[in-house]
Design an enzyme around this catalytic site. Sequence first.
Site, PDB file in Angstrom:
ATOM      1  N   ASP A  53       5.365  -4.847   3.226  1.00 47.16           N
ATOM      2  CA  ASP A  53       5.431  -5.635   4.456  1.00 47.16           C
ATOM      3  C   ASP A  53       6.553  -6.657   4.370  1.00 47.16           C
ATOM      4  O   ASP A  53       6.885  -7.157   3.300  1.00 47.16           O
ATOM      5  CB  ASP A  53       4.118  -6.391   4.676  1.00 47.16           C
ATOM      6  CG  ASP A  53       2.978  -5.467   5.041  1.00 47.16           C
ATOM      7  OD1 ASP A  53       3.248  -4.337   5.488  1.00 47.16           O
ATOM      8  OD2 ASP A  53       1.815  -5.883   4.873  1.00 47.16           O
ATOM      9  N   ASN A  80      -7.017  -0.203   5.956  1.00 44.72           N
ATOM     10  CA  ASN A  80      -5.812  -0.570   6.706  1.00 44.72           C
ATOM     11  C   ASN A  80      -6.033  -1.795   7.586  1.00 44.72           C
ATOM     12  O   ASN A  80      -5.221  -2.086   8.453  1.00 44.72           O
ATOM     13  CB  ASN A  80      -5.283   0.608   7.524  1.00 44.72           C
ATOM     14  CG  ASN A  80      -6.180   0.981   8.681  1.00 44.72           C
ATOM     15  OD1 ASN A  80      -7.177   0.322   8.944  1.00 44.72           O
ATOM     16  ND2 ASN A  80      -5.835   2.048   9.382  1.00 44.72           N
ATOM     17  N   ASP A  81      -7.101  -2.512   7.360  1.00 39.43           N
ATOM     18  CA  ASP A  81      -7.389  -3.675   8.193  1.00 39.43           C
ATOM     19  C   ASP A  81      -7.037  -5.006   7.533  1.00 39.43           C
ATOM     20  O   ASP A  81      -7.279  -6.059   8.111  1.00 39.43           O
ATOM     21  CB  ASP A  81      -8.860  -3.690   8.611  1.00 39.43           C
ATOM     22  CG  ASP A  81      -9.141  -2.654   9.682  1.00 39.43           C
ATOM     23  OD1 ASP A  81      -8.204  -2.289  10.410  1.00 39.43           O
ATOM     24  OD2 ASP A  81     -10.290  -2.202   9.791  1.00 39.43           O
ATOM     25  N   TRP A  84       0.857  -1.172   0.000  1.00 41.47           N
ATOM     26  CA  TRP A  84       0.000   0.000   0.000  1.00 41.47           C
ATOM     27  C   TRP A  84       0.900   1.231   0.000  1.00 41.47           C
ATOM     28  O   TRP A  84       2.089   1.126   0.318  1.00 41.47           O
ATOM     29  CB  TRP A  84      -0.957  -0.012   1.192  1.00 41.47           C
ATOM     30  CG  TRP A  84      -0.354   0.342   2.515  1.00 41.47           C
ATOM     31  CD1 TRP A  84      -0.412   1.542   3.159  1.00 41.47           C
ATOM     32  CD2 TRP A  84       0.381  -0.529   3.393  1.00 41.47           C
ATOM     33  NE1 TRP A  84       0.234   1.468   4.368  1.00 41.47           N
ATOM     34  CE2 TRP A  84       0.731   0.231   4.533  1.00 41.47           C
ATOM     35  CE3 TRP A  84       0.785  -1.860   3.323  1.00 41.47           C
ATOM     36  CZ2 TRP A  84       1.460  -0.312   5.596  1.00 41.47           C
ATOM     37  CZ3 TRP A  84       1.505  -2.392   4.378  1.00 41.47           C
ATOM     38  CH2 TRP A  84       1.833  -1.628   5.496  1.00 41.47           C
TER      39      TRP A  84
END
Lengths: 174, 384
Positions: free
Chosen positions: A119, A147-148, A100
């Site tokens: 990540d 963002n979950d 993201w």
Amino acid sequence: MKWLDALSENTARTLARRTSRRSVLAGLGSFLLGVTAVPLLPVARGADTAPAGGAPKADPGDPSSCDYWRHCAIDGFLCGCCGGSQSACPPGTDMSPVTWVGTCHNPSDGKDYVISYNDCCGKSACGRCFCNRNEGDTALFQPGQSNDYNWCSGNAKANIPYHCSTARIVGSAK
Amino acid sequence: MRAITMPSARLLMLCALLAGSVRAELPSDSEHGPQVASLAVPASKHWVWVNDFVFPHMSDGMAYLVDGDSGRYLGTLSTGYSFAHLLLSRDGKVIYSPETYFSRGTRGTRTDVVTLYDPGKLTPIGEIVIPPKRSSNLPMIANNVLTDDDRFLLIYNFNPAQSVTVVDTKLRKFVREIETPGCALVYPTGPRSFFSVCGDGSLSLVNLDDEGAAQQKRTEPLFDLAADPVTEKAVRIGPVWYFVSFAGRIYPLNADPQHAVVGKSWWLTTDAERKDGWRPGGVQQLAVNAKESRLYAIMHRGGVETHKDPGKDVWAFDVSTRQRVQQFALKNLASSIQLSTDAHPLLYSIFIDSTDLDIYDAASGKLLRSVDHIGTTPTVMVTP
């Protein structure tokens, strides 16, 4: 750590608006077309390591701080606190190619940069230097803006286990 | 602490001997061999399962069972990596748990399963292997649901392709994977139907047959996800799913297997309250008393991006009149609330960053009891 930190799994923004992994990557490619061809700062790549002697002046601030300029849209444990850096994963983890992004303002040169929050996957959570900025977050219905989600999902080498997040410069934002 | 002197010790021993001479000896606990507690089946309507994805150690998901009447901790399930929540069968005879495991803890081969647990013994009684695609996200009730007759278990997948896994609970086997491109989560609308919400605000209406085969159709966009998006944390009363926006506007979605219509929207807040910053927030920020058409919301005051923040106030609404009928302050911050489903419901309240479970009388808002140290990062609660 504020309460919301515990809520936010690791992912704030991704370029993915579509559904398949292939189309996610296609989305990344199309997005990059909007980025200037000549980045003002080096574009981080997967094998990069932290620069010796700390960040150059053109890249001001402390990468282990949530206030660091590149962290304007990050959501996760800072890899610089976990054995990696703002641009490199810690040893033994695997960088997720799906990511993201945020657009962050560099106070040193006054430019806005597209920052990719890749990540690092394959180990349990680092647990250090959690940083969350929730601006622009929306529901899981729009994965590219939620963002979950855990974006280690689907990683070929390390599927799901989330360790920390980097903040890599893609290029300047126009 | 003062040391016991020798004369005092002798005195204590003497007292013990005298006591032993006038009372019957306690029976040995070892006479009957190892003993393990069991639970009543079906569960009490005042029991609650608190689900925990154990964010600092996500390979160790857990669920905790607490008796709301006594505050007694009743038992635990260990539920694997990136756990969302349990599903309780309507007859109370089985607990379903979608779970993820790796052959070497956090590495190796990933295996996703639905584990079936005996609700009386809390032991595994079966396992259904499913595609290793379960979505890893902040847990939502809409991650996994049962159809209205419990026949099929539906599990949202994200890898990051989006799909839904269908499990036949009667045959106890994986049936198929339904592609739901661009659409997320699962909301049941009947015994053989559900919908997912798509990124443009439309719905994918999905119908199953008795074998689990699916037919889909896409609606026009029903939600505006741009200006004031709705959350995923919708609650259901009968045929109506109540979605709430970040700002606190309720969108009643009347959905059946073939149609979906959003009714007239209404606000949880008055104009003055909105101006004052009041809005809903939390992980499980809405709960319902379906029998009385009551909708409960965790409320707080904050800015536009505080839609997941906890609150210390609960407001209750009659959804038929859209009027607020009750409000009360909580003892502690809450990110999740849930109600029992009986005629005298309890309201459970917990905060993801502080693990005390508070139990209220829903009708009066009176705090009945608190139970400390329930888990690590409790998310959503489910009640029988």
